[in-house]
Enzyme design. Structure first.
Site, PDB file in Angstrom:
ATOM      1  N   LYS A 174       0.840  -1.193   0.000  1.00 56.78           N
ATOM      2  CA  LYS A 174       0.000   0.000   0.000  1.00 56.78           C
ATOM      3  C   LYS A 174       0.881   1.250   0.000  1.00 56.78           C
ATOM      4  CE  LYS A 174      -2.007  -1.485   3.716  1.00 56.78           C
ATOM      5  NZ  LYS A 174      -2.877  -1.760   4.866  1.00 56.78           N
ATOM      6  N   THR A 205      -8.728   9.441   7.864  1.00 59.50           N
ATOM      7  CA  THR A 205      -8.411   8.161   7.212  1.00 59.50           C
ATOM      8  C   THR A 205      -8.185   7.032   8.208  1.00 59.50           C
ATOM      9  OG1 THR A 205      -6.069   8.805   7.163  1.00 59.50           O
ATOM     10  CG2 THR A 205      -7.386   9.307   5.200  1.00 59.50           C
ATOM     11  N   GLY A 207      -8.519   3.765  10.070  1.00 56.88           N
ATOM     12  CA  GLY A 207      -9.134   2.491   9.712  1.00 56.88           C
ATOM     13  C   GLY A 207      -8.980   2.094   8.263  1.00 56.88           C
ATOM     14  N   THR A 208      -8.195   2.840   7.501  1.00 57.76           N
ATOM     15  CA  THR A 208      -8.049   2.538   6.072  1.00 57.76           C
ATOM     16  C   THR A 208      -7.531   1.127   5.831  1.00 57.76           C
ATOM     17  OG1 THR A 208      -7.546   4.868   5.698  1.00 57.76           O
ATOM     18  CG2 THR A 208      -7.027   3.349   3.925  1.00 57.76           C
ATOM     19  N   GLY A 209      -6.473   0.729   6.549  1.00 56.94           N
ATOM     20  CA  GLY A 209      -5.878  -0.587   6.334  1.00 56.94           C
ATOM     21  C   GLY A 209      -6.811  -1.721   6.698  1.00 56.94           C
TER      22      GLY A 209
END
Length: 268
Positions: A174, A205, A207-209
């Protein structure tokens, strides 16, 4: 018809933006039935992690067996595992489960708080990554696991090779922390997919992963191939980032229900 069933094995985020909470919201949004094995309880909010308490291995093992032996799963996703003992136990459990596995090797929170003991890194490398269908490290986690520092898009291939050396079938590196467009590299060592999306001017952002890994697991549970699942997950998480909202005074979460709001005409 029963919805596909996806199991998340991860930590609880009291603020609701990441971890188990983000995973279950993502699964609901993508039309699968989410189930959970909680590995740790955290006290966290928009400003960071104030405390974390791993659960006993016996509690994690009991949760897992309870779900898998009765309900069954079409995909498993792992997140925060905290300690070497938990990594080893979860790897053993997943190794005996016939379902695709998405490993998000969570090491550091969005705010820079450590979520994985240094003593657990070797267990992630030697026991968890080898059973992963897809591994989804961010650039900090790549450096933590392999020592490879990614400074530009040109380094992503080298990072992917380093992670693949530990045995996952596919890896998504990522590149969201790089400048320019949000670019990720999906590869199995021979086939490459470069996934690009515009970068949104939105700092919320959190919690994106977790969201990306859960979205991949959800799509795999619905029978998609890895490239199809990752492409669809990237689209979903890009929309969730664009719609992310402010909670508290720090970094707010992505909006897991953005498609519902857009579809209803309420684009809050």
């Amino acid at each position: 018809m029963t919805s596909p069933r996806v199991l998340t094995v991860a930590g609880s985020d009291s603020g609701g933006g990441a971890g188990i909470q983000a995973d279950l919201k993502t699964m609901l949004a993508l039309g699968v039935h989410g189930m959970s094995v909680i590995t740790a309880v955290t006290a966290q909010n928009s400003q960071g992690v104030q405390g974390a308490w791993p659960l006993p291995v016996e509690a994690v093992r009991a949760q897992y067996r309870s779900v898998v032996d009765d309900i069954g799963v079409q995909a498993v996703k792992t997140g925060m595992l905290a300690s070497a003992e938990l990594v080893q136990a979860v790897a053993e459990l997943i190794g005996g489960t016939d379902a695709p596995v998405v490993v998000d090797p969570v090491g550091v929170s969005k705010h820079g708080d450590s979520l994985l003991a240094s003593s657990a890194l070797d267990s992630v490398r030697t026991e968890l990554l080898p059973i992963a269908t897809v591994a989804t490290p961010n650039l900090d986690e790549v450096a933590q696991l392999t020592g490879v520092r990614v400074e530009s898009e040109g380094d992503l291939r080298r990072a992917a090779e380093a992670v693949l050396s530990y045995g996952p079938r596919w890896v998504v590196i990522k590149g969201g922390h790089l400048a320019g467009d949000a670019v990720d590299l999906l590869t199995d060592g021979s086939e490459e997919h470069w996934l690009r999306a515009p970068r949104h001017d939105n700092r919320h952002t959190h919690g994106t992963g977790c969201t990306l890994a859960s979205a991949i697991a959800s799509q795999l549970a619905k029978g998609q191939s890895v490239p199809e699942a990752v492409t669809a997950a990237k689209e979903y998480v890009t929309g969730a980032i664009a719609a992310g909202f402010a909670l508290g005074v720090g970094i707010g979460p992505v909006d897991h229900g953005w498609r519902v709001r857009v579809g209803s005409g309420n684009e809050a």
